[in-house]
Design an enzyme around this catalytic site. Structure first.
Site, PDB file in Angstrom:
ATOM      1  N   ASP A 101      -2.485  -0.661   6.584  1.00 31.49           N
ATOM      2  CA  ASP A 101      -3.446  -0.772   5.342  1.00 31.49           C
ATOM      3  C   ASP A 101      -3.014  -2.020   4.778  1.00 31.49           C
ATOM      4  O   ASP A 101      -3.886  -3.072   4.330  1.00 31.49           O
ATOM      5  CB  ASP A 101      -3.539   0.188   4.363  1.00 31.49           C
ATOM      6  CG  ASP A 101      -4.478   1.247   4.973  1.00 31.49           C
ATOM      7  OD1 ASP A 101      -4.614   1.309   5.994  1.00 31.49           O
ATOM      8  OD2 ASP A 101      -4.747   2.399   4.364  1.00 31.49           O
ATOM      9  N   HIS A 138      -5.120   4.739   6.784  1.00 29.20           N
ATOM     10  CA  HIS A 138      -4.455   5.709   5.696  1.00 29.20           C
ATOM     11  C   HIS A 138      -3.032   5.656   6.342  1.00 29.20           C
ATOM     12  O   HIS A 138      -2.441   6.844   5.900  1.00 29.20           O
ATOM     13  CB  HIS A 138      -5.241   6.953   5.774  1.00 29.20           C
ATOM     14  CG  HIS A 138      -6.683   6.918   5.589  1.00 29.20           C
ATOM     15  ND1 HIS A 138      -7.026   6.148   4.119  1.00 29.20           N
ATOM     16  CD2 HIS A 138      -7.670   7.388   6.163  1.00 29.20           C
ATOM     17  CE1 HIS A 138      -8.436   6.435   4.020  1.00 29.20           C
ATOM     18  NE2 HIS A 138      -8.870   7.197   5.154  1.00 29.20           N
ATOM     19  N   GLU A 191       1.041   5.601   0.549  1.00 32.54           N
ATOM     20  CA  GLU A 191       0.395   6.856   0.671  1.00 32.54           C
ATOM     21  C   GLU A 191       1.040   7.991  -0.104  1.00 32.54           C
ATOM     22  O   GLU A 191       2.407   7.982  -0.518  1.00 32.54           O
ATOM     23  CB  GLU A 191       0.510   7.244   2.179  1.00 32.54           C
ATOM     24  CG  GLU A 191      -0.129   6.314   3.320  1.00 32.54           C
ATOM     25  CD  GLU A 191      -1.528   6.393   2.817  1.00 32.54           C
ATOM     26  OE1 GLU A 191      -1.980   7.119   2.398  1.00 32.54           O
ATOM     27  OE2 GLU A 191      -1.955   5.079   3.342  1.00 32.54           O
ATOM     28  N   ASP A 216       0.867  -1.220  -0.179  1.00 30.67           N
ATOM     29  CA  ASP A 216       0.050   0.017   0.214  1.00 30.67           C
ATOM     30  C   ASP A 216       0.878   1.203  -0.055  1.00 30.67           C
ATOM     31  O   ASP A 216       2.021   1.140   0.444  1.00 30.67           O
ATOM     32  CB  ASP A 216      -0.936  -0.046   1.238  1.00 30.67           C
ATOM     33  CG  ASP A 216      -1.723   1.144   1.220  1.00 30.67           C
ATOM     34  OD1 ASP A 216      -2.924   1.244   0.420  1.00 30.67           O
ATOM     35  OD2 ASP A 216      -1.457   2.199   1.989  1.00 30.67           O
TER      36      ASP A 216
END
Length: 574
Positions: free
Chosen positions: A170, A165, A27, A25
């Site tokens: 995540d 988040h 960000e 994942d």
């Protein structure tokens, strides 16, 4: 003589129990891999249900992180100051993922950023097999089990880890979701990586069986209606090429479980040819609004709108109402939910100290003020501290920010958000972010709508193939007529005939009075598209210089990350 040939192990595929998955994942500072940067990478390596390792690091994006992103993720500029840049992190991540299948929730987003980083730093693009848990969830879960395919929704079903988040957290939640979905896939005979990847997008037997329903659908623009045995509409859609679009419902391209279910119920497809793509789009909206097909999720209830009304009384207040009346009051909207209207009203109250009580107040009849007066959020006209004239200054400000100038509200809420972020009160800042977005987006939308709905008649044309022109007549924001003028036809005569046969439109009260807001927005998008020329305009077509449109761009660039990207779900069916 025929000889039996033993297949190779490669032909059998790689058993899922032997596949190494790297579930990852990211960000980022935004939604575009070309324009934005990675701020964090989290990855978990698993095989046979066991965790083999984890990879997690913050990444210095090389530019300031927008405040909205910091509110969403909790990652601030201070946190990434000492972090490595992507050019140092990328090779370590690629080494960690070497030889593995990549897994992500809404994988196109995350893989897109990795590919962009590889291209920017002269690494070959990753060739790993990719598994998207959104696609798997759509295939394996029913609507009753999961109302949507958001990571947060699936994690509540299958994981003890709550997505927050942050990349590694995540990714851990996605591992649990993956394992749960793999278990379900096994009951469908999916036992290898190759079967898993093809299973997610394979057309269902029902889709294959009903392909013949598309045989009689014509080409060209129009609207199609899937109907059941009784002739009731199940689903309404539109396309510039009806046949191609309808055929796609019976192929692997259609992965939405709800729509696949609809195909199984459908008995026939009715098509409605239209002169132009805009006419098809408008007819689709009108049909959905009138027939309310159960498999359309959007546009079914155009009448269910909410408005913020600046009431007409001695000491006006902001009230949320269901309809616009011809009462001379100022309105802001439409909003699709009371929550959005309440958020926008809270943003307005941050900038304008109007009273928030609901009682009618008349001059000379006092009562005790509430706590809002003590903290400077209200001038306490109920106690007689403000006259009608003094209070009227705030009323004029409220009317201006509702109709013309969004800057005072934007500045007031943005300042509060910055104070909260500095105090690391991110949840409160996120609530203010939502309020500001609800206000700015709706204000910008209303100003765009009003710019067109105030015009009694507009005729516009755009060139199409073979020298023809598509021409539309718009009255008070409603599409009244559409046609295609062939090459060589006399423009004046064609326009005169088109306007003479156009629908008669009677204006009503409020910013959107002759058509639904979505229809008027469709017309606006077409009018603003390249090549469109205005033929006739009664009145003027303009937007306020200080309007909310210029601020909406700022909101969307930063806030968009919280919707299509971090919602972690595919596009919902209409």
């Amino acid at each position: 003589m025929d000889y039996a040939v033993q297949g190779t192990l490669d032909e059998l595929g790689t058993p899922l129990s032997q596949v190494t998955f790297v579930v990852f994942d990211l960000e980022t500072t935004g939604v575009s891999a070309a324009e934005h940067a990675i701020t964090e990478i989290g990855a978990v390596k698993v095989r046979g249900g066991e965790v083999l390792g984890e990879f997690g690091t913050l990444v210095d994006p090389g530019s300031p992180i927008p405040p909205f992103i910091s509110v969403l993720t909790g990652i601030t500029d201070g946190m990434v100051t000492a972090a490595p840049k992507i050019r140092a992190v990328l090779p370590a991540f690629l080494e960690f993922a070497s030889g593995a299948a990549l897994v992500a929730h809404n994988a196109g987003f995350d893989v897109g950023f990795i590919k962009a980083a590889c291209a920017a730093h002269d690494y070959p693009p990753p060739t790993h097999p990719v598994v998207d848990t959104v696609d798997l969830a759509r295939k394996l879960l029913t609507r009753d089990e999961a109302p949507n395919c958001k990571l947060s929704t699936l994690a509540r079903m299958f994981s003890d880890t709550e997505p927050c988040h942050r990349a590694l957290s995540d990714a851990r939640a996605t591992v649990d979701v993956l394992h749960a979905l793999l278990e379900r896939a096994g009951s469908f005979g999916v036992h290898t990586l190759e079967e898993l990847r093809s299973f997610a997008r394979a057309p269902s037997p029902e889709q294959r069986r009903k392909r013949h329903l598309a045989d009689s659908v014509p080409t060209g623009p129009g609207v199609y209606v899937f109907e059941d045995e009784g002739g009731d509409p199940l689903y309404v859609g539109k396309s510039t090429n009806l046949r191609n679009r309808v055929r796609s419902y019976f192929t692997a391209a259609e992965t939405r479980p709800r729509i696949r279910e609809m195909v199984g119920v459908a008995a026939r497809i009715r098509s409605i040819a239209c002169a132009t793509a805009l006419e098809a789009e408008v007819r689709e909206l009108r049909l959905i609004g009138s027939a309310k097909p159960r498999y359309n999720r959007r546009s079914r209830f155009p009448e269910k709108m909410f408005w913020i009304k600046l009431t007409d009384e001695y000491f006006p207040r902001l009230s949320i109402v269901r309809e616009v009346r011809d009462d001379g009051a100022s309105y802001l909207g439409p909003f699709t939910s009371t929550r959005a209207a309440e958020d926008a009203r809270a943003a307005l109250h941050e900038a304008v100290p109007l009273r928030q009580c609901t009682e009618r107040i008349t001059p000379g009849r006092g009562r005790s003020a509430c706590a809002l007066a003590e903290i400077g959020k209200c001038g306490a006209p109920c106690e007689g501290r403000q006259s009608v004239e003094e209070y009227g200054v705030h009323v004029a400000t409220a009317r201006r920010v509702m109709e013309l100038d969004a800057a005072p509200v934007f500045s007031a809420v943005e300042a509060r958000m910055e104070r909260l972020a500095l105090d690391q009160r991110y949840e409160e800042a996120a609530a203010d972010r939502d309020r500001l977005a609800a206000y700015v987006r709706t204000s910008a939308r209303m100003q765009r709508l009003r710019s067109l709905t105030s015009i009694p008649q507009m005729v516009a044309a755009a060139p199409v193939a073979d020298g023809a022109w598509e021409i539309h007549v718009v009255r008070y924001g409603r599409l009244a007529s559409a046609g295609v003028m062939p090459k060589g036809a006399h423009p004046d005569a064609f326009v005169e005939a088109l306007t003479a046969t156009a629908e008669t439109v009677v204006p009503g009260p409020g910013p959107v009075h002759a058509a639904g807001a979505e229809e008027t927005e469709c017309v606006l998008r077409w009018l603003e598209s390249p090549g469109v020329r205005l033929v006739q305009v009664e009145g003027s077509w303009s937007l306020p210089v200080t309007g909310a449109g210029r601020l909406r761009d700022r909101i969307d660039r930063a806030y968009r990350v919280a919707e299509p990207r971090r919602s972690r779900e595919g596009r919902p069916p209409r």
